[in-house]
Scaffold this active site. Structure first.
Site, PDB file in Angstrom:
ATOM      1  N   ARG A  95      17.881 -33.917  64.443  1.00 32.67           N
ATOM      2  CA  ARG A  95      19.404 -33.223  64.374  1.00 32.67           C
ATOM      3  C   ARG A  95      18.973 -31.740  64.688  1.00 32.67           C
ATOM      4  O   ARG A  95      20.054 -31.128  65.451  1.00 32.67           O
ATOM      5  CB  ARG A  95      19.939 -33.364  62.906  1.00 32.67           C
ATOM      6  CG  ARG A  95      21.188 -32.596  63.024  1.00 32.67           C
ATOM      7  CD  ARG A  95      22.106 -32.965  61.703  1.00 32.67           C
ATOM      8  NE  ARG A  95      21.755 -33.580  60.527  1.00 32.67           N
ATOM      9  CZ  ARG A  95      21.040 -32.923  59.588  1.00 32.67           C
ATOM     10  NH1 ARG A  95      20.889 -31.707  59.701  1.00 32.67           N
ATOM     11  NH2 ARG A  95      20.445 -33.465  58.503  1.00 32.67           N
ATOM     12  N   TYR A 144      43.909 -30.522  78.282  1.00 34.14           N
ATOM     13  CA  TYR A 144      43.510 -32.045  77.770  1.00 34.14           C
ATOM     14  C   TYR A 144      44.219 -32.479  76.278  1.00 34.14           C
ATOM     15  O   TYR A 144      44.315 -31.672  75.503  1.00 34.14           O
ATOM     16  CB  TYR A 144      41.948 -32.226  77.530  1.00 34.14           C
ATOM     17  CG  TYR A 144      41.372 -33.466  77.056  1.00 34.14           C
ATOM     18  CD1 TYR A 144      41.663 -34.406  78.167  1.00 34.14           C
ATOM     19  CD2 TYR A 144      40.966 -33.697  75.995  1.00 34.14           C
ATOM     20  CE1 TYR A 144      41.155 -35.913  77.719  1.00 34.14           C
ATOM     21  CE2 TYR A 144      40.321 -34.953  75.828  1.00 34.14           C
ATOM     22  CZ  TYR A 144      40.582 -36.056  76.449  1.00 34.14           C
ATOM     23  OH  TYR A 144      40.148 -37.144  76.139  1.00 34.14           O
ATOM     24  N   ASP A 189      36.825 -24.287  79.300  1.00 34.88           N
ATOM     25  CA  ASP A 189      36.380 -25.665  79.467  1.00 34.88           C
ATOM     26  C   ASP A 189      36.357 -25.818  80.921  1.00 34.88           C
ATOM     27  O   ASP A 189      37.313 -25.935  81.970  1.00 34.88           O
ATOM     28  CB  ASP A 189      37.636 -26.459  79.039  1.00 34.88           C
ATOM     29  CG  ASP A 189      37.365 -28.101  78.965  1.00 34.88           C
ATOM     30  OD1 ASP A 189      36.366 -28.513  79.787  1.00 34.88           O
ATOM     31  OD2 ASP A 189      37.790 -28.910  78.057  1.00 34.88           O
ATOM     32  N   LYS A 208      32.397 -36.816  82.252  1.00 34.81           N
ATOM     33  CA  LYS A 208      33.166 -37.128  83.218  1.00 34.81           C
ATOM     34  C   LYS A 208      32.311 -36.748  84.581  1.00 34.81           C
ATOM     35  O   LYS A 208      31.405 -37.641  84.584  1.00 34.81           O
ATOM     36  CB  LYS A 208      34.250 -36.054  83.386  1.00 34.81           C
ATOM     37  CG  LYS A 208      35.257 -36.010  82.239  1.00 34.81           C
ATOM     38  CD  LYS A 208      36.084 -37.298  81.880  1.00 34.81           C
ATOM     39  CE  LYS A 208      36.407 -37.097  80.412  1.00 34.81           C
ATOM     40  NZ  LYS A 208      37.233 -36.024  80.085  1.00 34.81           N
TER      41      LYS A 208
HETATM   42  C1  LIG Z   1      37.806 -35.539  78.708  1.00 29.95           C
HETATM   43  C2  LIG Z   1      37.909 -34.290  78.528  1.00 29.95           C
HETATM   44  C3  LIG Z   1      37.655 -33.566  77.216  1.00 29.95           C
HETATM   45  C4  LIG Z   1      37.091 -34.617  76.259  1.00 29.95           C
HETATM   46  O1  LIG Z   1      35.937 -35.022  76.360  1.00 29.95           O
HETATM   47  P1  LIG Z   1      35.353 -36.445  75.716  1.00 29.95           P
HETATM   48  O2  LIG Z   1      33.859 -36.356  76.428  1.00 29.95           O
HETATM   49  O3  LIG Z   1      36.208 -37.458  76.042  1.00 29.95           O
HETATM   50  O4  LIG Z   1      35.449 -36.028  74.260  1.00 29.95           O
HETATM   51  C5  LIG Z   1      37.757 -32.201  77.011  1.00 29.95           C
HETATM   52  N1  LIG Z   1      38.184 -31.557  77.951  1.00 29.95           N
HETATM   53  C6  LIG Z   1      38.562 -32.057  79.267  1.00 29.95           C
HETATM   54  C7  LIG Z   1      39.208 -31.088  80.330  1.00 29.95           C
HETATM   55  C8  LIG Z   1      38.601 -33.302  79.664  1.00 29.95           C
HETATM   56  O5  LIG Z   1      38.930 -33.786  80.582  1.00 29.95           O
END
Ligand SMILES: *Cc1c(COP(=O)(O)O)cnc(C)c1O
Length: 280
Positions: A47, A99, A171, A196
């Site tokens: 961890r 998101y 982000d 993604k």
């Molecule tokens: C998918 C997404 C998230 C969340 O991510 P996860 O891996 O699904 O928890 C956060 N910000 C954006 C812009 C996203 O497209």
């Protein structure tokens, strides 16, 4: 200096001295034997630190030009980790296009932990200027918003926040560091849902947080170890494997999107095509 492409394709390679393995191995062990009393190898418990995760984190921090990186169990865990930097009654100015999961988490923190979120149109830089108060602790935007695909001027916001004691959090999921590196434009923290484009094969839920500043990274590291939403070693391996081909995949995706936009623009039944030609 290597090209950015080389940083991606060589991530974690040739860093295993004991066997010479070219690709970094998956270290599944959760605990690590000490050579003697007070003689840790640098690894005690997964961890806190894991060799495979460390390799991913150090490689990705270098790609984003940050001081350090935390690999998390999802993109949402990455955002929650960043929220751990704040306390009740702190105020954040955040993009009104976000998101859905991020909005849900912010609403929950607002209702239960008294963090205050003010939503502004991310394309309106003046709105950020007008909304900043003495209590503003952070600004949070997506570099290209999900779902409405607004392209936010990260550099203009970075310039606005220069000399101010406000954390600028971006982000960068939709652009990735291959297309935009927010930490070089004034951001303090970059977040990714690595699920993604970064991992890229729909088989690895993961998140990354990179801090520009050593002190901010130290705080994140401490919370990450304390709360434990760390990325499992095998997923770290999958994410590194995905990152190696990111430039190739993204070049092709950009090319395909361009051809698709041209095709749709020429189509008699299509009135308007929303297509982002270039990033900043
Ligand atoms: C998918 C997404 C998230 C969340 O991510 P996860 O891996 O699904 O928890 C956060 N910000 C954006 C812009 C996203 O497209």
């Amino acid at each position: 200096m290597y090209q950015l492409d080389t940083y991606f394709s060589q991530l974690g390679n040739k860093q295993e001295p004991s066997t010479g393995a070219v690709t970094y191995p998956v270290h599944l062990s959760t605990a690590y034997r000490h050579n003697d009393l007070h003689e840790s190898t640098g690894f005690d418990y997964t961890r806190t630190n894991n060799p495979t995760r460390d390799t991913l984190e150090q490689g990705f921090a270098a790609i984003e030009s940050g001081a350090g990186c935390c690999a998390t169990s999802s993109g949402m865990a990455a955002i929650q980790l960043v929220l751990s930097l704040f306390q009740s009654n702190d105020e954040m100015i955040v993009s009104s296009d976000l998101y859905g999961g991020t909005y849900r988490l912010f609403s929950d923190y607002e209702a239960r932990f008294q963090l205050k979120f003010t939503y502004v149109d991310p394309l309106n830089i003046q709105a950020f200027t007008d909304t900043i108060t003495d209590k503003t602790k952070a600004i949070f935007v997506e570099s290209v918003t999900n779902p409405l695909l607004k392209q936010v001027d990260v550099k203009a916001l970075g310039d606005l926040l220069k000399e101010r004691d406000i954390l600028f959090i971006v982000d960068n999921t939709f652009l990735t560091p291959y297309l935009l590196k927010p930490l070089t434009l004034g951001a303090d923290i970059v977040i990714h849902s690595a699920t993604k484009y970064l991992a890229g094969h729909n088989d690895c839920l993961s998140g990354l947080v990179v801090a520009k500043d050593e002190k901010v990274y130290a705080s994140l590291f401490q919370s990450h170890n304390a709360s434990g939403g760390t990325l499992a070693p095998f997923d770290c391996y999958l994410l590194m494997r995905g990152l190696k081909t990111l430039p190739l995949r993204l070049d092709r995706q950009v090319e395909t999107a361009k051809r698709l936009a041209q095709y749709l623009r020429a189509h008699p039944s299509i009135k308007q095509v929303y297509y982002l030609e270039r990033v900043q």
